[in-house]
Structures are given as structure tokens and as C-alpha cells.
Design an enzyme around this catalytic site. Structure first.
Site, PDB file in Angstrom:
ATOM      1  N   GLY A   1       0.639  -1.413   0.036  1.00 39.86           N
ATOM      2  CA  GLY A   1       0.105  -0.131  -0.059  1.00 39.86           C
ATOM      3  C   GLY A   1       0.896   1.196   0.013  1.00 39.86           C
ATOM      4  CB  ILE A   2       0.334   4.393   1.678  1.00 40.91           C
ATOM      5  CG1 ILE A   2      -1.195   4.708   1.179  1.00 40.91           C
ATOM      6  CG2 ILE A   2       0.909   5.698   2.152  1.00 40.91           C
ATOM      7  CD1 ILE A   2      -2.080   5.191   2.266  1.00 40.91           C
TER       8      ILE A   2
ATOM      9  CG  ASP B   1       4.152  -4.469   7.416  1.00 38.28           C
ATOM     10  OD1 ASP B   1       3.220  -5.112   8.113  1.00 38.28           O
ATOM     11  OD2 ASP B   1       3.847  -3.643   6.518  1.00 38.28           O
TER      12      ASP B   1
ATOM     13  CG  ASP C   1       2.681  -5.247  17.230  1.00 40.61           C
ATOM     14  OD1 ASP C   1       2.298  -4.199  16.749  1.00 40.61           O
ATOM     15  OD2 ASP C   1       2.062  -5.911  17.769  1.00 40.61           O
TER      16      ASP C   1
ATOM     17  CE1 TYR D   1      -7.536   4.184   9.910  1.00 41.51           C
ATOM     18  CE2 TYR D   1      -8.767   6.001   8.864  1.00 41.51           C
ATOM     19  CZ  TYR D   1      -7.614   5.462   8.963  1.00 41.51           C
ATOM     20  OH  TYR D   1      -6.757   5.443   7.772  1.00 41.51           O
TER      21      TYR D   1
ATOM     22  CE  LYS E   1      -4.712   6.633  10.356  1.00 39.31           C
ATOM     23  NZ  LYS E   1      -3.462   6.318  10.440  1.00 39.31           N
TER      24      LYS E   1
ATOM     25  N   GLY F   1      -6.763  10.933   1.478  1.00 39.07           N
ATOM     26  CA  GLY F   1      -8.101  10.822   1.488  1.00 39.07           C
ATOM     27  C   GLY F   1      -8.717   9.319   1.094  1.00 39.07           C
ATOM     28  CB  ILE F   2     -10.664   7.930  -1.090  1.00 37.58           C
ATOM     29  CG1 ILE F   2     -11.825   8.338   0.223  1.00 37.58           C
ATOM     30  CG2 ILE F   2     -11.102   6.277  -1.230  1.00 37.58           C
ATOM     31  CD1 ILE F   2     -13.065   8.694  -0.618  1.00 37.58           C
TER      32      ILE F   2
HETATM   33  P1  NAD Z   1      -2.583  -1.009   4.253  1.00 37.20           P
HETATM   34  O1  NAD Z   1      -3.661  -2.040   4.976  1.00 37.20           O
HETATM   35  O2  NAD Z   1      -2.679  -1.540   2.636  1.00 37.20           O
HETATM   36  O3  NAD Z   1      -1.215  -1.268   4.677  1.00 37.20           O
HETATM   37  C1  NAD Z   1      -0.857  -1.049   6.218  1.00 37.20           C
HETATM   38  C2  NAD Z   1       0.248  -1.681   6.502  1.00 37.20           C
HETATM   39  O4  NAD Z   1       0.776  -1.581   7.944  1.00 37.20           O
HETATM   40  C3  NAD Z   1       0.229  -3.365   6.387  1.00 37.20           C
HETATM   41  O5  NAD Z   1       1.379  -3.843   5.377  1.00 37.20           O
HETATM   42  C4  NAD Z   1       0.184  -4.131   7.569  1.00 37.20           C
HETATM   43  O6  NAD Z   1       0.620  -5.168   7.813  1.00 37.20           O
HETATM   44  C5  NAD Z   1       0.897  -2.880   8.438  1.00 37.20           C
HETATM   45  N1  NAD Z   1       0.588  -3.035   9.802  1.00 37.20           N
HETATM   46  C6  NAD Z   1      -0.488  -2.916  10.335  1.00 37.20           C
HETATM   47  N2  NAD Z   1      -0.620  -3.021  11.719  1.00 37.20           N
HETATM   48  C7  NAD Z   1       0.930  -2.875  12.234  1.00 37.20           C
HETATM   49  C8  NAD Z   1       1.547  -3.272  13.265  1.00 37.20           C
HETATM   50  N3  NAD Z   1       0.927  -3.217  14.502  1.00 37.20           N
HETATM   51  N4  NAD Z   1       3.017  -3.115  13.178  1.00 37.20           N
HETATM   52  C9  NAD Z   1       3.577  -2.987  11.916  1.00 37.20           C
HETATM   53  N5  NAD Z   1       3.068  -2.946  10.922  1.00 37.20           N
HETATM   54  C10 NAD Z   1       1.529  -2.995  10.813  1.00 37.20           C
HETATM   55  O7  NAD Z   1      -3.187   0.513   4.388  1.00 37.20           O
HETATM   56  P2  NAD Z   1      -2.457   1.578   3.597  1.00 37.20           P
HETATM   57  O8  NAD Z   1      -3.776   1.952   2.885  1.00 37.20           O
HETATM   58  O9  NAD Z   1      -1.275   1.550   2.922  1.00 37.20           O
HETATM   59  O10 NAD Z   1      -2.431   2.622   4.930  1.00 37.20           O
HETATM   60  C11 NAD Z   1      -1.407   3.147   5.373  1.00 37.20           C
HETATM   61  C12 NAD Z   1      -1.453   4.295   6.170  1.00 37.20           C
HETATM   62  O11 NAD Z   1      -2.056   5.488   5.829  1.00 37.20           O
HETATM   63  C13 NAD Z   1      -2.075   3.988   7.525  1.00 37.20           C
HETATM   64  O12 NAD Z   1      -1.748   4.429   8.699  1.00 37.20           O
HETATM   65  C14 NAD Z   1      -3.488   4.241   7.077  1.00 37.20           C
HETATM   66  O13 NAD Z   1      -4.404   4.347   8.442  1.00 37.20           O
HETATM   67  C15 NAD Z   1      -3.270   5.631   6.492  1.00 37.20           C
HETATM   68  N6  NAD Z   1      -4.319   6.042   5.625  1.00 37.20           N
HETATM   69  C16 NAD Z   1      -4.702   5.253   4.540  1.00 37.20           C
HETATM   70  C17 NAD Z   1      -5.738   5.906   3.414  1.00 37.20           C
HETATM   71  C18 NAD Z   1      -6.412   5.134   2.706  1.00 37.20           C
HETATM   72  O14 NAD Z   1      -7.470   5.538   2.242  1.00 37.20           O
HETATM   73  N7  NAD Z   1      -6.133   3.796   2.374  1.00 37.20           N
HETATM   74  C19 NAD Z   1      -6.265   7.136   3.841  1.00 37.20           C
HETATM   75  C20 NAD Z   1      -5.655   7.905   4.900  1.00 37.20           C
HETATM   76  C21 NAD Z   1      -4.614   7.431   5.627  1.00 37.20           C
END
Ligand code: NAD
Length: 263
Positions: free
Chosen positions: A18-19, A38, A66, A159, A163, A190-191
């Protein structure tokens, strides 16, 4: 501020997909060496990201941890410093979502979200700052907040609260650590089309009795720029926060969402 030059080291938590993956690859493209971090069960995905980083000609360390566990985070920081030498940029990106109405959210749900999204960022900020203060040349700490740190989304209450907490923690950390040359800022996407939004779509459509994909489609309609955000859109902004160009910025949580919520 963070030292300039080709040998800067960045840590990215939640870097397996992901991000986080987008940020790790972008920072490697910017010329930083990267440690991707991770959970242990994401090891094979982490190894893939490491390969992508190395293909860009940068060194990569892989660590499992973790972020909810402070000792784990401290051990991870020690491992990164052992393998890569130091830490200049720390991106506390790891996060989880729980899709439930506020009335259905249990105390356990609430604690689980807080333990990763807020305590995990607290553990990460603190361990990063301790290391940077010891190194003595400042650094850049960057956290994952969200658009919901400005306007909570329905069914994402815990959630959203977590944040808002990241936004507050970012301000607190910036206030205390500026004297050490450390800037602390957060990005508020955002999304974004990642597995997190797949989960949100799955739960929302299940609850609303709609076909899969419909919740994402409906939510996308509010994006002025007319498309779902990609990890690379977020990573481009994190690249700025990690670079000397943002040296005069601290304590900010900046919305980058294609135009959903104005700050
Ligand atoms: P995702 O679920 O695709 O990836 C999140 C990653 O974090 C995963 O690889 C997961 O294994 C890891 N993770 C989860 N719990 C963990 C822990 N306890 N210790 C270590 N690693 C852990 O999510 P994403 O969409 O890539 O989101 C990344 C960040 O951006 C997050 O903080 C999320 O809240 C934030 N965010 C996402 C969005 C969205 O629309 N996807 C929007 C705003 C903010």
C-alpha cells in the site's frame, strides 16, 4: 535539520504494501537508503519491496516489528542502525482500520485501533527521536494521519479518533523536539486504493446491502480531482516532507486528498 547528501537513511513502518510500499520506493528513488518494517507475517511482501528498493541502487534493511509494542520498536531501531548506520527520516505509516458504527464499537475494538494507530505512532516517534537526538544532527519524523483527522467518516469512528490523536501528537512532538533540529509533520490522505479501502468497501457494502465496489465508487464521487488516490500521490508529498525543502515546516498535518476536505 537532516543532513543533506546521498547517504540519508529512512525507516518506513507498514512498508510491506500500500502507501508504505509507495513511500519506500519513492524515497529510494530520491536517493535514500531505506529500512522497510512490517509485521512478521508480511515477511515475503517486505522482501519484494526490498528487492524493488535495491533495484533503484539503494541499500535496504528489512525488519519485522509490531509498532504497538514499544520494546519491539526500540529493537527494530537498533537493528536498522546496526545495518544501515543511522536514521535521518522516520515514516510512522503503519495503521489499521475497523469499520463499525460507534454504537457497535467494543472497548476491545477501540483499544486495538488505538494501540496500532496512535500508540504505534507514539512508540515510533519516540524511538526515532531518541535515535536522532543521540546522533545529534536532527532529522525528519513523519506520521500517517488522514482526512478523518479533520472530518470523521461514518463507520470509522475509532479510526477517526486515532488519526485526530496523530494530529495532536504531531503538534506535541514538533513543539518538544524543534530544539533538537527535528521536524515532525503528518500526511492526511483521502481515499487511497489499497487493501485498507478494500476492507472498508467490503464492510460498508455488506452493511448497506450493496454490491462490492459500490462504497468506493460513491465515495470517489466527492473527490474534486475525480479519481481514487494512488500510493504514489501520497509518496510524492512524503518525499517533500523527507527532503530539505520542508526544513522550515513543522507540526503540520497536511491534507492531500484530491479535494475532498479543505483545511
Ligand atoms: P494497508 O492496510 O494497505 O497497509 C498497512 C500496512 O501496515 C500493512 O502492511 C500492515 O501489515 C501494516 N501494519 C498493520 N499493523 C501493524 C503493526 N501493528 N505493526 C507494524 N505494521 C503494521 O493500508 P494503507 O492504505 O497503505 O495505509 C497506510 C497508512 O495510511 C495507514 O496508517 C492508514 O491509516 C493511512 N491512511 C490510509 C488511507 C487509505 O485510503 N488507504 C487514507 C488515509 C490514511
Amino acid at each position: 535539520m537532516a543532513e543533506k547528501g546521498p547517504d540519508r537513511i529512512a525507516v518506513v513502518t507498514g512498508g510491506a504494501r500500500g502507501i508504505g510500499r509507495g513511500i519506500a520506493e519513492r524515497l529510494a528513488g530520491d536517493g535514500l537508503d531505506v529500512a522497510v518494517v512490517d509485521l512478521a507475517d508480511m515477511r515475503s511482501e517486505l522482501d519484494e519491496v526490498a528487492e524493488a528498493v535495491r533495484k533503484k541502487g539503494r541499500r535496504c534493511a528489512v525488519a519485522t516489528c509490531d509498532v504497538a509494542d514499544a520494546e519491539d520498536v526500540a529493537a527494530m531501531v537498533s537493528q536498522v542502525v546496526r545495518e544501515l548506520g543511522r536514521i535521518d527520516v522516520f515514516v510512522a505509516n503503519a495503521g489499521i482500520a475497523k469499520v463499525k458504527s460507534l454504537l457497535d464499537t467494543t472497548a476491545e475494538d477501540f483499544d486495538q485501533v488505538m494501540s496500532v494507530n496512535l500508540r504505534g505512532v507514539f512508540n515510533s516517534y519516540q524511538a526515532a527521536a531518541r535515535q536522532m537526538i543521540e546522533q545529534g544532527h536532527g532529522g525528519k519524523i513523519i506520521g500517517a494521519a488522514s482526512i478523518v483527522a479533520y472530518r470523521p467518516f461514518e463507520m470509522l469512528s475509532a479510526y477517526s479518533v486515532s488519526k485526530w490523536g496523530v494530529r495532536g501528537l504531531t503538534q506535541a512532538a514538533a513543539t518538544e523536539w524543534a530544539k533538537h533540529g527535528i521536524t515532525v509533520n503528518a500526511y492526511c490522505p483521502g481515499i487511497v486504493g489499497t487493501e485498507m479501502w478494500e476492507l472498508i468497501d467490503e464492510k460498508l457494502t455488506e452493511q448497506q446491502g450493496k454490491p462490492r465496489g459500490e462504497a468506493l465508487r460513491e465515495n470517489t464521487e466527492q473527490i474534486l480531482l475525480g479519481r481514487v488516490q494512488e500510493p504514489a500521490d501520497v509518496a510524492a508529498f512524503v518525499s517533500y516532507l523527507a527532503s530539505p525543502d520542508s526544513d522550515y515546516m513543522t507540526g503540520q498535518s497536511v491534507i492531500i486528498d484530491g479535494g475532498i476536505q479543505f483545511s
